[in-house]
Write an enzyme that holds these catalytic residues in place. Structure first.
Site, PDB file in Angstrom:
ATOM      1  N   ARG A   8      18.077  -7.241  39.262  1.00 57.58           N
ATOM      2  CA  ARG A   8      18.125  -7.236  40.921  1.00 57.58           C
ATOM      3  C   ARG A   8      19.813  -6.370  40.275  1.00 57.58           C
ATOM      4  O   ARG A   8      20.418  -7.209  39.138  1.00 57.58           O
ATOM      5  CB  ARG A   8      18.305  -8.828  41.398  1.00 57.58           C
ATOM      6  CG  ARG A   8      16.799  -8.246  42.335  1.00 57.58           C
ATOM      7  CD  ARG A   8      17.145  -9.563  42.856  1.00 57.58           C
ATOM      8  NE  ARG A   8      15.713  -9.892  43.453  1.00 57.58           N
ATOM      9  CZ  ARG A   8      14.860 -10.611  42.489  1.00 57.58           C
ATOM     10  NH1 ARG A   8      14.736 -11.118  41.120  1.00 57.58           N
ATOM     11  NH2 ARG A   8      13.501 -10.983  43.699  1.00 57.58           N
TER      12      ARG A   8
ATOM     13  N   VAL B  51      14.996  -3.264  40.451  1.00 52.46           N
ATOM     14  CA  VAL B  51      14.611  -2.404  40.022  1.00 52.46           C
ATOM     15  C   VAL B  51      12.945  -3.456  39.629  1.00 52.46           C
ATOM     16  O   VAL B  51      12.454  -4.426  38.929  1.00 52.46           O
ATOM     17  CB  VAL B  51      14.791  -2.619  38.912  1.00 52.46           C
ATOM     18  CG1 VAL B  51      14.212  -1.538  37.875  1.00 52.46           C
ATOM     19  CG2 VAL B  51      16.711  -1.721  39.471  1.00 52.46           C
TER      20      VAL B  51
ATOM     21  N   LYS C 176      13.278   2.186  40.598  1.00 54.07           N
ATOM     22  CA  LYS C 176      14.842   1.029  41.703  1.00 54.07           C
ATOM     23  C   LYS C 176      14.844   1.445  43.007  1.00 54.07           C
ATOM     24  O   LYS C 176      14.570   2.313  43.338  1.00 54.07           O
ATOM     25  CB  LYS C 176      15.989   1.776  41.305  1.00 54.07           C
ATOM     26  CG  LYS C 176      17.447   0.928  41.746  1.00 54.07           C
ATOM     27  CD  LYS C 176      18.638   1.832  40.596  1.00 54.07           C
ATOM     28  CE  LYS C 176      19.612   1.238  40.964  1.00 54.07           C
ATOM     29  NZ  LYS C 176      20.880   1.549  40.197  1.00 54.07           N
TER      30      LYS C 176
ATOM     31  N   ASP D 210      30.845   3.690  35.738  1.00 55.47           N
ATOM     32  CA  ASP D 210      30.674   1.549  35.710  1.00 55.47           C
ATOM     33  C   ASP D 210      29.640   1.136  34.532  1.00 55.47           C
ATOM     34  O   ASP D 210      28.906   0.836  34.369  1.00 55.47           O
ATOM     35  CB  ASP D 210      29.993   2.171  36.716  1.00 55.47           C
ATOM     36  CG  ASP D 210      29.164   0.500  37.109  1.00 55.47           C
ATOM     37  OD1 ASP D 210      29.794  -0.684  36.860  1.00 55.47           O
ATOM     38  OD2 ASP D 210      28.114   0.392  38.272  1.00 55.47           O
TER      39      ASP D 210
HETATM   40  N1  LIG Z   1      15.483   1.956  33.593  1.00 56.93           N
HETATM   41  C1  LIG Z   1      15.665   0.647  33.310  1.00 56.93           C
HETATM   42  N2  LIG Z   1      14.817   0.063  32.689  1.00 56.93           N
HETATM   43  C2  LIG Z   1      14.884  -0.964  32.096  1.00 56.93           C
HETATM   44  N3  LIG Z   1      14.837  -2.000  32.976  1.00 56.93           N
HETATM   45  C3  LIG Z   1      16.147  -0.962  33.884  1.00 56.93           C
HETATM   46  C4  LIG Z   1      16.275  -0.480  33.797  1.00 56.93           C
HETATM   47  N4  LIG Z   1      17.292   0.340  34.729  1.00 56.93           N
HETATM   48  C5  LIG Z   1      17.182  -0.628  35.636  1.00 56.93           C
HETATM   49  N5  LIG Z   1      17.094  -1.898  34.783  1.00 56.93           N
HETATM   50  C6  LIG Z   1      17.034  -3.256  34.876  1.00 56.93           C
HETATM   51  O1  LIG Z   1      18.348  -3.977  36.340  1.00 56.93           O
HETATM   52  C7  LIG Z   1      19.161  -4.518  36.046  1.00 56.93           C
HETATM   53  C8  LIG Z   1      19.781  -3.496  37.702  1.00 56.93           C
HETATM   54  O2  LIG Z   1      19.521  -2.398  37.010  1.00 56.93           O
HETATM   55  P1  LIG Z   1      20.850  -1.677  38.402  1.00 56.93           P
HETATM   56  O3  LIG Z   1      22.038  -1.785  37.344  1.00 56.93           O
HETATM   57  O4  LIG Z   1      20.427   0.168  38.297  1.00 56.93           O
HETATM   58  O5  LIG Z   1      21.009  -1.700  39.489  1.00 56.93           O
HETATM   59  P2  LIG Z   1      22.362  -1.359  40.230  1.00 56.93           P
HETATM   60  O6  LIG Z   1      21.841  -2.285  41.594  1.00 56.93           O
HETATM   61  O7  LIG Z   1      23.193  -0.760  40.376  1.00 56.93           O
HETATM   62  O8  LIG Z   1      23.268  -2.830  39.913  1.00 56.93           O
HETATM   63  P3  LIG Z   1      24.013  -3.068  39.332  1.00 56.93           P
HETATM   64  O9  LIG Z   1      25.188  -2.114  40.624  1.00 56.93           O
HETATM   65  O10 LIG Z   1      24.950  -4.461  38.923  1.00 56.93           O
HETATM   66  O11 LIG Z   1      24.939  -2.216  38.058  1.00 56.93           O
HETATM   67  C9  LIG Z   1      19.728  -4.057  35.345  1.00 56.93           C
HETATM   68  O12 LIG Z   1      20.919  -4.882  35.471  1.00 56.93           O
HETATM   69  C10 LIG Z   1      18.391  -3.632  33.947  1.00 56.93           C
HETATM   70  O13 LIG Z   1      18.259  -4.838  33.666  1.00 56.93           O
HETATM   71 MG   LIG Z   2      23.834  -1.456  38.054  1.00 57.46          MG
END
Ligand SMILES: Nc1ncnc2c1ncn2[C@@H]1O[C@H](COP(=O)(O)OP(=O)(O)OP(=O)(O)O)[C@@H](O)[C@H]1O
Ligand SMILES: [Mg+2]
EC number: 2.7.11.1
Length: 660
Positions: free
Chosen positions: A115, A121, A136, A227
């Protein structure tokens, strides 16, 4: 603070050219709060704070419902996000008439794997190719006409693919939610480090080299990630690092991106970004802090003095224990406060320690790719082969099954049809039936195979005697019916004795008769059919009071039965066993008959035809002689075949002739 006053503090030990005095102090653990510096490792923090265990991810079958303060237009048709605008999204597994979303129809959702601030995700298996992906999904419906609406998806599409970037497959929008389908990795670097803590240096170098390649690829394409942090770095099963989460990526060629640039995570934020815009150098700073965290297990602060301490380069020496000077120097250069003094990605790649590792790492990634490709190819070939073989051999297996079924049907039919017992004596029935069922007669000499009076469910081979056409064919006349059939079927010859029933009538001559249905040795199923047995058992029943008429009827019946029995015995005695013209000519058993049964039928002597006319002849009163059962017959040992029966019959004939 004067260092000499706090010489018990670990952080007060300064080693290096800048410190003239090296004070070797005992390493007594001091609580973090009491330390001179608030910096600590993650392992130390865990030891001081109560352990928090993240609950296991919940299995989610559907996309969770979320609320939004925005009033959104419910556009239900899924739209593919492309660089040229939205396009219709098609899939063989998607049905527009279905109320479920495209994601729910085309993907089989496994679990939530993460999350973030943007969304959730999911690990999901695509029904189109049966592979696992990370999807996602934005948490809240996005505002209409939002400029940054498709930023992450657009960035994915703009950035050329690279082996150290998370692979993008497609993005679509449905009911004002954005779905981004990417390659699924095993775990994030943050998850990996929280388990492993300080990683071995060779792993740190591998991570460093991989991330440097990814950052260099972005920078060379005029992109700033903005980031970079362990949560946005993912590890594959081969421990290959991939940079992901392009939600804040700034395309320097796009003025809108530059204008709307946002700050990344404060923990990894370069100090100049607080008052300015992200730059390539700020990415290098974030990468430096990430490598520092992975190498030293540093609990990176998000604000306060510790935040400034890192940016001022005041990292205590103890964090670098066990780290090579090469790595330490590179990290310190990358987290330099002055962006201009930080090396560029290109300069870092040219550093000797990295340059030597780049090639080997490239080869490793290539070999792993080839291995994965080969494994995928082999598994798909295997699946195709299995599908092919199952299609080819399906009719064969069905054919074999059908033949087997038909064969057993024919066998069963044959066995039933071949049952012929023209001579209805207990002996012949027994011999014939046992020859069919394969029960050895020698067993019968020890235990009578038909003595299952207490067994309502006799073995299958024995049960045959009381069913089917055998007993039905035994009707000499209509009156005999059940009684005679049961007599013939029940082959417990030891039951031949003087009839107790006949003694019930004192007027009648005492004739030795076969006690047809003794309570022992007569199967219950047969006993129930027979009126005489019913009467007998009824008379034993204290609740049963037989009337005078009943006893008269039963004595008449007994008399009749005795007469019939005697006539049968006479008919048997007059059989000419050597007259072959009188034999029934039977066809040989067909080949479908099991060899065991065929052999036993072949070995069996042909059965003579019984002269039934004898039975119809009027009985000459007074001339008939009581048949005396020879002791040999009564105690007859159960021997094999009709041969013994024939010899016994001959001796019996002889003995009766003598008497005459
Ligand atoms: N391709 C992937 N494979 C495995 N795990 C993933 C993948 N993409 C995301 N995750 C998991 O989901 C979490 C959140 O994903 P992501 O960083 O893309 O979301 P976000 O909403 O952008 O979060 P933030 O803004 O806090 O970085 C990641 O920390 C990871 O644990
Ligand atoms: Mg992220």
């Amino acid at each position: 603070m004067d260092e000499t006053e706090n010489n018990t503090s670990i952080d007060s030990v300064e080693v290096g050219p800048s410190s003239p005095r090296v004070v070797a102090t005992p390493r007594i653990p001091i609580p973090v709060m009491m330390r001179e510096t608030p910096l600590s490792t993650k392992r130390e923090r865990q030891a001081l704070t109560p352990r928090f265990r993240r609950p296991a991810p919940r299995m989610i079958k559907t996309v969770p419902q979320t609320r939004s303060i925005w009033s959104v237009r419910k556009d239900t048709t899924p739209q593919l996000v492309t660089p040229h605008g939205p396009q219709e999204l098609e899939s063989p597994h998607y049905d527009r008439a279905n109320t479920q979303t495209f994601f729910e129809q085309v993907f089989q959702i496994d679990e939530i794997i993460g999350r973030g601030s943007f969304g959730e995700v999911f690990a999901a298996r695509c029904r189109e190719d049966s592979r696992l992906y990370a999807v996602k999904v934005s948490i809240a419906p996005m505002r209409q006409h939002s400029m940054s609406k498709y930023r992450e998806a657009e960035s994915h599409m703009i950035i050329p693919p690279h082996k150290n970037l998370v692979k993008f497959y497609r993005a679509w929008e449905e009911t004002d939610r954005l779905y981004i389908q990417t390659e699924l990795c095993e775990q994030s670097l943050q998850q990996y480090c929280s388990v492993q803590h300080a990683l071995p240096e060779n792993e740190i170098w591998n991570i460093f080299v991989d991330l440097l390649e990814a950052v260099h690829h972005l920078h060379s394409n005029d992109m700033i990630h903005d980031d970079i942090k362990p949560e946005n770095i993912f590890l594959t099963k081969h421990k290959i690092c991939k940079l992901g989460d392009f939600g804040l990526v700034i395309n320097l060629k796009n003025p809108n991106d530059v204008k709307s640039a946002e700050e990344g995570d404060s923990k990894y934020l370069a100090p100049e970004v607080l008052n300015g815009k992200p730059t390539f150098a700020s990415d290098i700073f974030s990468l430096g802090v990430t490598i520092l965290e992975a190498a030293t297990d540093l609990d990176v602060p998000s604000n306060g003095d510790a935040w400034h301490q890192i940016r001022n380069g005041q990292i205590p020496e103890r964090f670098f224990v066990g780290i090579s000077s090469d790595l330490r120097v590179l990290i310190e250069q990358m987290i330099n406060k002055e962006p201009m003094k930080r090396p560029t990605s290109d300069a870092l790649r040219k550093h000797l320690s990295i340059r030597t590792r780049l090639d080997s790492r490239r080869r490793y990634i290539l070999s792993m790719d080839m291995r994965d490709g080969f494994c995928n190819l082999m598994s798909s070939i295997l699946v195709w082969c299995m599908a092919f073989l199952s299609v080819v051999f399906h009719p064969v297996t069905r054919f074999h099954e059908a033949i087997n079924n038909r064969r057993s049907e024919l066998c069963a039919q044959f066995v039933n049809n071949q049952q012929h017992t023209p001579i209805q004596t207990p002996e012949t029935s027994k011999v014939y039936s046992e020859s069919l069922t394969g029960v050895a007669l020698r067993q019968a000499s020890q235990i009578s195979p038909f003595d299952f009076s207490d067994d309502e469910n006799p073995p299958h081979s024995q049960r045959r005697l009381f069913t089917g056409p055998v007993s039905r064919r035994l009707n000499f006349d209509d009156e005999m019916e059940d009684e005679e059939q049961a007599t013939c079927s029940s082959s417990n010859s030891s039951a031949i004795e003087t009839a107790e029933d006949s003694l019930s009538s004192p007027k009648k001559p005492v004739i030795p008769v076969t006690r047809q249905f003794s309570s022992r040795g007569t199967p219950k199923s047969a006993r129930r059919l027979i009126p005489s047995y019913r009467n007998r058992s009824g008379s034993r029943d204290p609740t049963h009071h037989a009337g005078a008429g009943d006893s008269m009827n039963s004595s008449i019946l007994d008399q009749e039965r005795t007469d019939r029995y005697l006539r049968m015995r006479l008919a048997e005695q007059q059989l000419d066993w050597n007259d072959h013209s009188n034999m029934i000519d039977e066809a040989p058993p067909p080949m479908s008959c099991p060899p065991r049964i065929r052999r036993s039928l072949r070995d069996m002597p042909r059965m003579p035809v019984l002269n039934f006319n004898l039975l119809d002849e009027p009985i000459k009163k007074g001339k008939e002689k009581p048949v005396v059962e020879p002791a040999e017959l009564r105690q007859r040992p159960m021997r094999n075949g009709l041969k013994s029966l024939r010899s016994r019959m001959a001796s019996f004939q002889g003995s009766s002739g003598d008497e005459n």
